[in-house]
Design a protein around this motif. Structure first.
Motif: not given
Length: 124
Positions: A34-37, A40, A61, A65-66, A68-69, A72-73
């Motif tokens: 995923g974008k930025w994952t 991070i 980012a 968005m950060i 959200e990621r 998720q992580l």
């Protein structure tokens, strides 16, 4: 992966042992791609980082968005969130042992990417 395509005597092609579930590479890319994952995780590799500092490190980012990621992580067990007892309250994130398992291939991806010719663009 044993998927293959065979052709019969009439020229019809049929897939055998096709992947209906995501294959291992696709599964890994869905988790880490995923974008930025990757960025991070990479920025968390050395020490826990406060959210706002992480947002500064991951240039380009948005904080949304950060967030959200990171959620998720965290749900996948790759990072952990810790609320700090400060005024005002702040949050820091730390990579988990499971998350650290991704650092080896992220570093290889970084090296590979740095070695690409400039003609290979991300906007292709």
């Amino acid at each position: 992966m044993r998927a293959r395509v065979e052709q019969d005597e009439k020229g019809r092609r049929t897939a055998h042992e096709a992947c209906f579930e995501p294959c291992a590479i696709e599964r890994g890319m869905r988790i880490i791609g995923g974008k930025w994952t990757g960025s991070i995780l990479w920025h968390l590799k050395d020490e826990p980082v406060r959210f706002n500092d992480l947002a500064r490190m991951v240039g380009g980012a948005s904080k949304k968005m950060i967030t959200e990621r990171l959620r998720q992580l965290e749900s996948q067990g790759l990072v952990q969130r810790q609320v700090l007892d400060t005024a005002p309250v702040s949050v820091q994130y730390e990579i988990t042992e499971l998350g650290c398992t991704a650092l080896g291939f992220l570093d290889e991806l970084r090296k590979w990417s740095e070695g690409l010719p400039k003609s290979v663009t991300v906007d292709a």
